[in-house]
Write an enzyme that holds these catalytic residues in place. Structure first.
Site, PDB file in Angstrom:
ATOM      1  N   HIS A   1      -3.785  -5.255   1.232  1.00  0.00           N
ATOM      2  CA  HIS A   1      -3.556  -5.578   2.640  1.00  0.00           C
ATOM      3  C   HIS A   1      -4.005  -7.010   2.896  1.00  0.00           C
ATOM      4  CE1 HIS A   1      -2.486  -1.561   3.975  1.00  0.00           C
ATOM      5  NE2 HIS A   1      -3.519  -1.055   3.339  1.00  0.00           N
TER       6      HIS A   1
ATOM      7  N   CYS B   1       0.831  -1.203   0.000  1.00  0.00           N
ATOM      8  CA  CYS B   1       0.000   0.000   0.000  1.00  0.00           C
ATOM      9  C   CYS B   1       0.868   1.256   0.000  1.00  0.00           C
ATOM     10  CB  CYS B   1      -0.988  -0.023   1.156  1.00  0.00           C
ATOM     11  SG  CYS B   1      -2.380   1.122   0.916  1.00  0.00           S
TER      12      CYS B   1
END
Length: 522
Positions: A455, A345
């Site tokens: 994630h 991310c």
């Protein structure tokens, strides 16, 4: 007779867990009680009106809540919704936070503006969310935040004693004996409460105890005599619990508990000031051949086998942190020397050539050069992507592995030239429709550097072991079989936690407290 049978079978029974401070174990104890009550045959849901955390969870309908409430919903065996955490505050600076309302960003506000301009509306939102939950479940377990005795915050509280009053919830106060001063923290907290708030506290839990409880008994007797309230349990410290933590303070506990072994892969994780979704790393702690080290300084870096650049709530500021500390040069040298490197991310965004924030969405830095490892740039946009995703990934041994996870980010990444995209994923919704797949992530030609927006990518057992074995192969170590089923381990940990707490808690008394019909402090 099951002691759950003593509970009045009316909807909307409530019980609230509050603490004498942050990180005393409220979230974990709430999860334990969730699982215990479910084991006893009740339908249960967690609730935290306002959560401040950078460790978040994406619901099936693509909304963002605190990870603790997602974890507690899992302990209840139910699907998490935003009603379980209607207000989420995600700090962006020391003085401001992104305010997430029912899973979607509302706006970024400083603490003064939030308290003076929005808390009244927020109070209505959280009460409505709680009312909906109370219509659906038999018991709602509420979790407080920080301490109920924060004098400067009490007048506009929506998460501790005022929330308990709105919910008509008796309160159990938790204190952490590992910090020291446990009796002072309990008595001091009670002393700072108003009389009606003090009456709402029905008992205490002393958490994280180490040693012989007989030596503690004189103190427990004194506390009960002093306050007129029972100690409901002394919960011993539980070793190596594989459940998500909400507070990044747990990173320090992890770092202190693991030492590098010669037969382990040494994996370094950069600990940013605003590290987000650090639970992405959790499965690596459970692996048989890994040691995880969080580092914040050049002196701690050492000579790792692999480095993970994790998520961040403020990618620009944490990128500047890399440069200020000199860790950026170590990352680039690590790559130059053939080391393994992963970005997740915000960390993935940093591996690109540029970060562009023309509208000041995340920071005041309109243009920042990235680390330049991948030919890509990221533009921050006002709309936030929060999605459950699933698909497949090309492993390092050419094996195709099924993967799932979730995305939470405001940046949109594009590539300035061709690069390998190892993953094909689609967005998962509550409907049964098969999602259309699109390419995701990036990987270097030698396979040693890869990044993704997903994630939870390391929660995929086969993918994680494939990556670890590729690192092992580069060291001329033999591959290991995939022996870890992390989801199965996590489910077993819920039961281990519940058994542990049940053993050391007076659950009969807890049920009596929940079953009380008296008017408390009204």
């Amino acid at each position: 007779m099951n002691i759950a049978d003593t509970l009045v079978k009316s909807p909307a029974r409530t019980l609230m867990i509050q603490g004498t401070a942050s990180d005393v174990g409220k979230s974990i104890l709430t999860a334990a009680l969730c699982r215990i009550l479910v084991q006893d045959g009740l339908s249960v849901a967690p609730f935290k009106s306002q959560n401040m955390s950078l460790n978040s969870y994406v619901t099936l309908d693509g909304k963002e809540i605190g990870r603790a409430q997602g974890m507690q919903a899992d302990a209840c065996g139910i699907v998490a919704t935003t009603d379980m955490n209607p207000i989420l505050l995600k700090p962006t600076t020391d003085r401001a936070s992104q305010v997430v309302v029912h899973g979607k960003p509302y706006r970024t506000m400083d603490a003064f503006s939030y308290r003076n301009e929005y808390l009244a509306e927020a109070g209505l939102i959280v009460r409505e969310a709680l009312d909906r939950l109370r219509m659906e479940y038999e018991v709602i377990l509420l979790e407080g935040a920080g301490s109920p005795a924060e004098i400067n915050l009490k007048d506009r509280d929506i998460v501790n004693m005022r929330m308990a009053r709105w919910a008509d919830a008796p309160v159990i106060l938790v204190a952490d004996i590992d910090r020291g001063g446990v009796f002072a923290s309990i008595v001091g907290t009670l002393e700072l409460l108003e009389p009606d708030e003090r009456a709402r506290v029905k008992g205490f839990i002393i958490n994280k105890f180490r040693g012989d409880v007989a030596l503690l008994q004189p103190g427990l007797d004194w506390l009960e005599q002093k306050t007129g309230k029972p100690v409901l349990g002394v919960i011993p410290h539980i070793d190596s619990l594989r459940l998500e933590s909400e507070d990044s303070l747990s990173i320090l506990q992890h770092s202190a508990s693991r030492k590098t072994n010669e037969d382990h892969l040494d994996i370094v994780v950069i600990r940013f000031p605003r590290v987000a979704n650090f639970t992405d790393i959790d499965p690596l702690y459970a692996e048989q051949d890994t040691t995880v080290r969080y580092v914040t300084r050049v002196e701690e870096f050492g000579n790792p086998d692999a480095v993970i650049v994790p998520g961040s709530k403020n990618t620009a500021e944490d990128l500047l942190f890399l440069r200020e500390t000199g860790l950026d040069l170590l990352l680039l040298d690590h790559r130059k020397q053939g080391g393994w490197l992963t970005g997740i991310c915000g960390g993935y965004q940093m591996l690109g050539e540029r970060l562009l924030d023309p509208d000041g969405i995340e920071s005041a830095h309109r243009i920042l050069p990235g680390l330049g490892i991948f030919p890509m740039e990221t533009v921050f946009a006002s709309d936030k992507r929060t999605e459950r995703v699933a698909g497949h990934a090309q492993g390092w041994d050419s094996q195709v592995e099924m993967i799932e996870g979730y995305e939470i980010h405001m940046g949109r990444t594009s590539f300035t030239r061709d690069v390998e995209h190892p993953m094909n994923i689609g967005h998962v919704r509550e409907t049964a429709e098969t999602p259309s797949l699109h390419q995701e992530g990036a990987r270097s030609e030698d396979g040693k550097v890869w990044g993704t927006y997903i994630h939870g990518i390391l929660h995929n057992d086969a993918f994680r072991r494939n990556w670890l074995n590729a690192i092992r192969s580069s060291k001329d170590w033999a591959p290991l079989a995939n022996e870890l089923n992390f989801n199965k381990l996590r489910e077993a940990e819920f039961n281990r936690l519940a058994d542990h707490v049940r053993k050391h808690m007076d659950m009969q008394k807890v049920y009596e407290i929940m079953n009380s019909n008296e008017e408390i402090g009204l």
